[in-house]
Motif scaffolding. Structure first.
Motif, mmCIF file in Angstrom:
data_model
loop_
_atom_site.group_PDB
_atom_site.id
_atom_site.type_symbol
_atom_site.label_atom_id
_atom_site.label_comp_id
_atom_site.label_asym_id
_atom_site.label_seq_id
_atom_site.Cartn_x
_atom_site.Cartn_y
_atom_site.Cartn_z
ATOM 1 N N ALA A 162 0.834 -1.204 0.000
ATOM 2 C CA ALA A 162 0.000 0.000 0.000
ATOM 3 C C ALA A 162 0.866 1.250 0.000
ATOM 4 C CB ALA A 162 -0.949 0.004 1.200
ATOM 5 N N ALA A 163 1.897 1.233 -0.856
ATOM 6 C CA ALA A 163 2.848 2.336 -0.918
ATOM 7 C C ALA A 163 3.021 2.772 -2.370
ATOM 8 C CB ALA A 163 4.195 1.922 -0.334
ATOM 9 N N ASP A 164 2.519 3.938 -2.704
ATOM 10 C CA ASP A 164 2.604 4.458 -4.059
ATOM 11 C C ASP A 164 4.066 4.661 -4.441
ATOM 12 O OD1 ASP A 164 2.475 5.925 -6.442
ATOM 13 O OD2 ASP A 164 0.652 6.960 -5.834
ATOM 14 N N ARG A 165 4.510 3.987 -5.503
ATOM 15 C CA ARG A 165 5.922 4.088 -5.876
ATOM 16 C C ARG A 165 6.279 5.449 -6.455
ATOM 17 N NH1 ARG A 165 6.356 1.943 -11.490
ATOM 18 N NH2 ARG A 165 4.328 1.138 -12.143
ATOM 19 N N LEU A 166 5.290 6.294 -6.690
ATOM 20 C CA LEU A 166 5.555 7.647 -7.185
ATOM 21 C C LEU A 166 5.651 8.666 -6.050
ATOM 22 C CD1 LEU A 166 3.181 7.726 -10.292
ATOM 23 C CD2 LEU A 166 5.605 7.113 -10.194
ATOM 24 N N VAL A 167 5.428 8.214 -4.838
ATOM 25 C CA VAL A 167 5.519 9.109 -3.676
ATOM 26 C C VAL A 167 6.832 8.826 -2.951
ATOM 27 C CG1 VAL A 167 4.472 9.775 -1.480
ATOM 28 C CG2 VAL A 167 3.018 9.168 -3.432
ATOM 29 N N PRO A 168 7.799 9.736 -3.007
ATOM 30 C CA PRO A 168 9.143 9.479 -2.463
ATOM 31 C C PRO A 168 9.143 9.073 -0.994
ATOM 32 C CG PRO A 168 9.132 11.489 -3.779
ATOM 33 C CD PRO A 168 7.704 11.072 -3.633
ATOM 34 N N GLU A 169 8.228 9.635 -0.213
ATOM 35 C CA GLU A 169 8.241 9.375 1.226
ATOM 36 C C GLU A 169 7.912 7.912 1.574
ATOM 37 O OE1 GLU A 169 7.677 13.658 0.527
ATOM 38 O OE2 GLU A 169 6.730 11.846 -0.256
ATOM 39 N N VAL A 170 7.231 7.200 0.680
ATOM 40 C CA VAL A 170 6.857 5.808 0.982
ATOM 41 C C VAL A 170 7.414 4.818 -0.037
ATOM 42 C CG1 VAL A 170 4.755 6.504 2.168
ATOM 43 C CG2 VAL A 170 4.663 5.964 -0.280
ATOM 44 N N ALA A 171 8.119 5.329 -1.045
ATOM 45 C CA ALA A 171 8.592 4.458 -2.129
ATOM 46 C C ALA A 171 9.597 3.416 -1.659
ATOM 47 C CB ALA A 171 9.205 5.303 -3.246
ATOM 48 N N SER A 172 10.240 3.655 -0.510
ATOM 49 C CA SER A 172 11.250 2.709 -0.013
ATOM 50 C C SER A 172 10.648 1.585 0.828
ATOM 51 C CB SER A 172 12.304 3.446 0.809
ATOM 52 O OG SER A 172 11.722 4.043 1.955
ATOM 53 N N LEU A 173 9.374 1.642 1.121
ATOM 54 C CA LEU A 173 8.752 0.622 1.964
ATOM 55 C C LEU A 173 8.717 -0.762 1.319
ATOM 56 C CD1 LEU A 173 5.737 2.560 3.547
ATOM 57 C CD2 LEU A 173 7.811 1.783 4.697
ATOM 58 N N PRO A 174 8.322 -0.895 0.049
ATOM 59 C CA PRO A 174 8.259 -2.232 -0.556
ATOM 60 C C PRO A 174 9.642 -2.869 -0.660
ATOM 61 C CG PRO A 174 6.972 -0.652 -1.829
ATOM 62 C CD PRO A 174 7.781 0.136 -0.852
ATOM 63 N N ASP A 175 9.710 -4.154 -0.344
ATOM 64 C CA ASP A 175 10.987 -4.869 -0.386
ATOM 65 C C ASP A 175 10.726 -6.295 -0.860
ATOM 66 O OD1 ASP A 175 13.467 -5.975 -0.084
ATOM 67 O OD2 ASP A 175 13.635 -5.585 2.072
ATOM 68 N N VAL A 176 11.293 -6.634 -2.005
ATOM 69 C CA VAL A 176 11.074 -7.964 -2.565
ATOM 70 C C VAL A 176 11.727 -9.052 -1.721
ATOM 71 C CG1 VAL A 176 13.115 -8.030 -4.044
ATOM 72 C CG2 VAL A 176 11.036 -9.212 -4.775
ATOM 73 N N LEU A 177 12.698 -8.667 -0.856
ATOM 74 C CA LEU A 177 13.390 -9.659 -0.032
ATOM 75 C C LEU A 177 12.666 -9.973 1.274
ATOM 76 C CD1 LEU A 177 17.125 -8.612 -0.510
ATOM 77 C CD2 LEU A 177 15.842 -10.411 -1.675
ATOM 78 N N GLU A 178 11.530 -9.336 1.526
ATOM 79 C CA GLU A 178 10.740 -9.704 2.699
ATOM 80 C C GLU A 178 10.354 -11.181 2.580
ATOM 81 O OE1 GLU A 178 9.572 -8.238 5.456
ATOM 82 O OE2 GLU A 178 10.463 -6.256 5.146
ATOM 83 N N PRO A 179 10.508 -11.957 3.635
ATOM 84 C CA PRO A 179 10.203 -13.395 3.555
ATOM 85 C C PRO A 179 8.820 -13.690 3.007
ATOM 86 C CG PRO A 179 11.281 -12.891 5.636
ATOM 87 C CD PRO A 179 11.002 -11.566 4.977
ATOM 88 N N GLU A 180 7.829 -12.880 3.404
ATOM 89 C CA GLU A 180 6.467 -13.116 2.934
ATOM 90 C C GLU A 180 6.341 -12.867 1.441
ATOM 91 O OE1 GLU A 180 6.600 -12.481 7.171
ATOM 92 O OE2 GLU A 180 7.271 -11.223 5.507
ATOM 93 N N VAL A 181 7.076 -11.881 0.931
ATOM 94 C CA VAL A 181 7.045 -11.593 -0.502
ATOM 95 C C VAL A 181 7.676 -12.744 -1.287
ATOM 96 C CG1 VAL A 181 7.843 -10.039 -2.327
ATOM 97 C CG2 VAL A 181 7.047 -9.096 -0.146
ATOM 98 N N LEU A 182 8.811 -13.239 -0.804
ATOM 99 C CA LEU A 182 9.472 -14.351 -1.492
ATOM 100 C C LEU A 182 8.621 -15.615 -1.451
ATOM 101 C CD1 LEU A 182 13.180 -13.849 -0.385
ATOM 102 C CD2 LEU A 182 12.166 -13.397 -2.616
ATOM 103 N N ARG A 183 7.887 -15.825 -0.355
ATOM 104 C CA ARG A 183 6.981 -16.969 -0.301
ATOM 105 C C ARG A 183 5.861 -16.803 -1.325
ATOM 106 N NH1 ARG A 183 7.961 -17.246 5.401
ATOM 107 N NH2 ARG A 183 6.213 -15.868 5.853
ATOM 108 N N LEU A 184 5.392 -15.567 -1.483
ATOM 109 C CA LEU A 184 4.352 -15.305 -2.482
ATOM 110 C C LEU A 184 4.880 -15.563 -3.883
ATOM 111 C CD1 LEU A 184 1.470 -14.275 -2.993
ATOM 112 C CD2 LEU A 184 2.422 -11.968 -3.179
ATOM 113 N N VAL A 185 6.104 -15.100 -4.165
ATOM 114 C CA VAL A 185 6.718 -15.329 -5.473
ATOM 115 C C VAL A 185 6.868 -16.825 -5.726
ATOM 116 C CG1 VAL A 185 8.803 -15.003 -6.872
ATOM 117 C CG2 VAL A 185 7.921 -13.114 -5.485
ATOM 118 N N ALA A 186 7.332 -17.536 -4.734
ATOM 119 C CA ALA A 186 7.494 -18.980 -4.878
ATOM 120 C C ALA A 186 6.155 -19.659 -5.119
ATOM 121 C CB ALA A 186 8.154 -19.563 -3.626
ATOM 122 N N GLY A 187 5.112 -19.170 -4.464
ATOM 123 C CA GLY A 187 3.782 -19.726 -4.673
ATOM 124 C C GLY A 187 3.280 -19.502 -6.081
#
Length: 234
Positions: A162-187
């Motif tokens: 829920a972080a707009d990648r065009l908004v600098p203040e929140v653009a750094s929040l998403p991280d593909v290396l978060e364990p939950e994200v990698l589990r989603l990718v693997a799924g």
């Protein structure tokens, strides 16, 4: 992005044919019109939306403007027919699919265009961009209806966090290396492979060596990146 009139079928077909001929013997994936939100087109008039990232964009816009959608599909089919004997594998990729019904509707239009124009779909692969959480959750059902899933990391991470990648203040929040994200990718990869489909990764993440290694470890079959990143990633 810099033109005020849409390209004709003939203009698009000529461009796609040149692209397919340049990569003779290889797969070439052509994404259908993927505009809206941060990618407006001068020749596609759209009403101002309070939240464009959640609005009429990607395949939603294609289905809403069938004349543009059908013209591009016809151009792809013409280019595919003209180059298929060279061993080139053309593929069409539908962006921002959020429900299986959208994939079914897009495939029906593709089938209709092919039938009306007497063009052959043999050898043409069909895939969808997995860019929203609903598509990630429905990956197995989507994979049953297509040949490949293409993971759009930029948008998927934006919607997951829920972080707009065009908004600098929140653009750094998403991280593909978060364990939950990698589990989603693997799924998603597992879902694709279970249905005999392949899974690719599209977006900026694959251009980073650490992210690329993690994505391959999670089961990605193919990576997409800017040409400058290819030597280091290889």
């Amino acid at each position: 992005l810099d033109r005020r009139t849409p390209p004709s079928v003939e203009e698009q077909a000529a461009f796609y044919r040149q692209l397919l001929e340049a990569f003779s013997g290889h797969r070439v994936v052509i994404r259908t019109l993927d505009v809206g939100a941060d990618k407006p087109l001068p020749f596609v008039e759209q009403a101002r939306e309070p939240n464009p990232a959640l609005g009429l964009r990607g395949i939603r816009l294609g289905l809403d403007r069938p004349e543009l959608f059908r013209a591009q599909l016809l151009a792809i089919l013409k280019a595919h027919a003209a180059t298929r004997d060279r061993g080139t594998r053309a593929a069409v990729n539908f962006p921002l699919v959020s429900r299986t019904e959208e994939l079914s509707a897009a495939r029906k239009i593709l089938d209709d265009v092919a039938r009306e124009e007497g063009l052959d779909l043999n050898g043409l692969e069909v895939g969808v961009m997995v860019e929203v959480p609903s598509a990630a959750l429905a990956a197995r059902r989507l994979a049953r209806e297509c040949d490949f899933l293409s993971l759009g990391t930029n948008d998927l991470l934006q919607y997951l966090f829920a972080a707009d990648r065009l908004v600098p203040e929140v653009a750094s929040l998403p991280d593909v290396l978060e364990p939950e994200v990698l589990r989603l990718v693997a799924g998603i990869a597992d879902a694709a492979h279970a249905e005999g489909a392949w899974m690719s990764v599209c977006g900026e993440a694959a251009a980073d060596p650490v992210f690329a290694a993690a994505l391959v470890g999670a089961g990605a079959d193919r990576l997409s990146m800017t040409p400058a990143a290819i030597p280091e990633i290889k």
